[in-house]
Design a protein around this motif. Structure first.
Motif, short mmCIF file in Angstrom:
data_model
loop_
_atom_site.label_atom_id
_atom_site.label_comp_id
_atom_site.label_asym_id
_atom_site.label_seq_id
_atom_site.Cartn_x
_atom_site.Cartn_y
_atom_site.Cartn_z
N HIS A 7 -45.22 135.00 -28.15
CA HIS A 7 -44.09 135.81 -27.72
C HIS A 7 -43.55 136.67 -28.86
CE1 HIS A 7 -43.38 134.63 -23.58
NE2 HIS A 7 -43.67 133.38 -23.92
N GLU A 10 -46.15 139.57 -29.35
CA GLU A 10 -46.09 140.50 -28.22
C GLU A 10 -44.78 141.28 -28.22
OE1 GLU A 10 -46.40 140.27 -23.36
OE2 GLU A 10 -47.00 138.54 -24.57
N GLY A 11 -43.69 140.62 -28.53
CA GLY A 11 -42.40 141.30 -28.59
C GLY A 11 -42.34 142.32 -29.70
N THR A 14 -44.44 145.36 -28.61
CA THR A 14 -43.73 146.10 -27.56
C THR A 14 -42.55 146.87 -28.13
OG1 THR A 14 -44.38 144.38 -26.00
CG2 THR A 14 -42.64 145.86 -25.29
N TRP A 45 -37.19 145.16 -23.68
CA TRP A 45 -38.10 144.08 -23.29
C TRP A 45 -38.68 143.40 -24.54
CZ3 TRP A 45 -38.77 141.27 -19.23
CH2 TRP A 45 -39.89 140.47 -19.12
N GLY A 46 -39.06 144.17 -25.54
CA GLY A 46 -39.57 143.60 -26.78
C GLY A 46 -38.54 142.77 -27.50
N GLN A 49 -38.26 139.49 -25.72
CA GLN A 49 -39.39 138.62 -26.04
C GLN A 49 -39.24 138.03 -27.44
OE1 GLN A 49 -42.76 141.19 -25.30
NE2 GLN A 49 -43.33 139.88 -23.58
N PHE A 52 -36.71 135.24 -27.13
CA PHE A 52 -37.28 134.08 -26.45
C PHE A 52 -38.29 133.35 -27.34
CE2 PHE A 52 -40.24 132.16 -23.29
CZ PHE A 52 -39.35 131.21 -22.79
N GLY A 53 -39.11 134.11 -28.07
CA GLY A 53 -40.05 133.49 -29.00
C GLY A 53 -39.34 132.75 -30.11
#
Length: 65
Positions: A7, A10-11, A14, A45-46, A49, A52-53
């Motif tokens: 996450h 990916e974040g 993004t 969104w990034g 993420q 959350f990560g």
């Protein structure tokens, strides 16, 4: 690769792509949407993420100790 690291990576990607869209596509016109608005959505969104990560990473560390 842990879920938290996935996450976070990916974040980060993004967020950087969204930032690039927001900064460098101001004069590109598409019929339906503008790329600058897509860039802002991708940055949000990034960021979500990344948060959350970070949460998963901290919760995983807390449960192991």
């Amino acid at each position: 690769m842990t879920k938290a690291l996935k996450h976070l990576l990916e974040g980060s990607v993004t967020l950087v792509v969204g930032l690039a869209l927001w900064l460098f596509t101001g004069d590109v016109e598409l019929p339906v949407v503008t790329l600058t608005k897509i860039g802002v959505v991708m940055m949000c969104w990034g960021g979500a993420q990344l948060l959350f990560g970070s949460y998963l990473g901290l919760a995983g560390q807390r449960s192991k100790s």
